[in-house]
Design a protein around this motif. Structure first.
Motif, short mmCIF file in Angstrom:
data_model
loop_
_atom_site.label_atom_id
_atom_site.label_comp_id
_atom_site.label_asym_id
_atom_site.label_seq_id
_atom_site.Cartn_x
_atom_site.Cartn_y
_atom_site.Cartn_z
N THR A 144 0.81 -1.21 -0.54
CA THR A 144 0.03 -0.17 0.43
C THR A 144 0.71 1.46 -0.28
O THR A 144 2.06 1.57 0.85
CB THR A 144 -1.07 0.12 1.29
OG1 THR A 144 -1.93 -1.04 1.19
CG2 THR A 144 -1.49 0.90 0.75
N GLU A 193 -3.13 1.02 8.67
CA GLU A 193 -2.80 0.11 7.03
C GLU A 193 -1.82 -1.35 7.40
O GLU A 193 -1.49 -2.59 6.84
CB GLU A 193 -2.26 1.18 5.94
CG GLU A 193 -2.01 0.30 4.51
CD GLU A 193 -3.48 0.28 3.91
OE1 GLU A 193 -3.36 -1.14 3.31
OE2 GLU A 193 -4.32 -0.13 4.55
N ILE A 197 -3.12 -4.07 6.05
CA ILE A 197 -3.50 -4.64 4.27
C ILE A 197 -3.82 -6.07 4.24
O ILE A 197 -3.77 -6.93 5.18
CB ILE A 197 -1.60 -4.43 4.50
CG1 ILE A 197 -1.41 -4.18 2.55
CG2 ILE A 197 -0.87 -4.67 5.57
CD1 ILE A 197 -0.51 -3.99 2.47
N ASN A 202 -2.00 -1.22 -3.53
CA ASN A 202 -3.34 -0.41 -2.80
C ASN A 202 -2.83 1.21 -2.91
O ASN A 202 -1.73 1.46 -2.65
CB ASN A 202 -3.62 -0.71 -1.37
CG ASN A 202 -4.24 -2.29 -1.94
OD1 ASN A 202 -4.74 -2.35 -2.31
ND2 ASN A 202 -3.16 -3.13 -0.47
N ARG A 204 -3.63 5.17 -1.07
CA ARG A 204 -4.35 5.50 0.24
C ARG A 204 -4.08 6.90 -0.02
O ARG A 204 -3.42 7.75 -0.02
CB ARG A 204 -4.48 4.71 1.20
CG ARG A 204 -5.04 3.38 1.69
CD ARG A 204 -5.04 2.98 2.75
NE ARG A 204 -6.34 3.42 3.66
CZ ARG A 204 -6.60 3.01 5.01
NH1 ARG A 204 -5.70 2.13 5.11
NH2 ARG A 204 -7.57 3.77 5.75
#
Length: 299
Positions: A144, A193, A197, A202, A204
């Motif tokens: 992420t 996160e 996760i 990903n 954000r």
């Protein structure tokens, strides 16, 4: 869970470490400064002293971790020998190799607004490379990228301008809109996160407040006792000259001006505007203005 954090105990790293330790996780904090060891231990974390560019060191502290958090620490823009883009490249490559060698399967990377752009984003162009090289890791590594917008404390650079000229401004128009975020709000999102996760790639975005520069000037002005403070737009050339005059490396100064211009044109925020939902933090500009006032009054 065993978590390894890059970034030492900065404005984001410290509250992040505190939160994860409080929730019972085993946290190792990487720092290049041996003097930080006691401070890291005082928070209940494990210090790991070494350089992020040292892949062997990084591999050793990543090994055994359930998740790692990566960040490219701020560079010294006044270092006349610094190649800013290569600074990002070296760290991105080091992170990738260490993840591969250590076998870590979960990674949270602190990136930035504008990281969707390969160029045209000024000093942020290295964030595109770091995301790209990390995304080239095997698909079984969950990644992420946290992309915060502009951080409030960047406004501290305007204190001298306000004190000496009674204005605030850059090569942005008073009606341009920018989004801002507090370090502690970033830390909250990163921690969330890290704990949640799952898989895949990903992104954000995190912001705390969004307003025009005219509104920004009004909030800051009222906080410091200058209710008539106005946002003034300078030309690109004027901003470039002022940055170089205070000692910033010319190549980086050019990139800084380019980044501001990308805010003005909307280019920097294209992807941000398209993606929903965006995570909204708790600390608003009016809250940050109190912190700004404390430092303003000390100078």
């Amino acid at each position: 869970m065993k978590i390894t954090l890059a970034g030492s105990l900065g404005r984001i790293g410290k509250p992040l470490t505190q939160k994860l330790v409080k929730e019972g996780h085993t946290v190792t904090v990487i720092s290049s400064n041996p003097d930080r060891s006691k401070n890291i231990e005082a928070l209940g974390a494990i210090p790991a002293i070494g350089a992020l560019q040292d892949t062997n060191f990084l591999t050793s502290v990543f090994t055994g971790a359930n998740l790692v958090y990566t960040i490219v620490p701020p560079a010294n823009y006044f270092d006349q020998t610094l190649d800013l883009y290569q600074y990002f490249v070296k760290l991105g490559d080091s992170f990738k190799k260490a993840v591969e060698k250590s076998g870590v399967k979960k990674l949270v990377n602190l990136s930035s607004i504008g990281a969707h752009l390969e160029n045209g984003n000024g000093i942020l162009e290295g964030t595109y490379y770091v995301e790209k090289v990390l995304n080239s890791l095997p698909e079984d590594v969950a990644i992420t990228h946290i992309r915060p917008v502009e951080i409030y404390y960047n406004l501290f650079q305007f204190i001298d301008l306000i004190k000496h000229q009674g204005i605030i401004g850059s090569n942005l128009d008073k009606d341009d809109v920018n989004a801002w975020v507090a370090p502690e709000d970033i830390a909250e999102v990163v921690a969330d996160e890290i704990l949640n996760i799952t898989s895949g790639r990903n992104i954000r975005y995190i912001m705390s407040d969004e307003l025009t520069y005219s509104e920004l000037a009004s909030i800051i002005g009222n906080a410091i006792g200058k209710p008539d403070l106005q946002w003034v737009k300078f030309t690109d050339e004027q901003v470039l000259e002022s940055l170089i005059n205070v000692g910033m490396q010319p190549a980086i100064a050019h990139k800084m001006v380019e980044m501001y211009a990308a805010i003005h044109s909307g280019l920097l925020y294209e992807d941000y505007r398209e993606k929903d939902p965006k995570i909204e933090g708790e600390v608003k500009m009016k809250d940050f203005a109190r912190e700004f006032t404390v430092l303003y009054n000390k100078k």
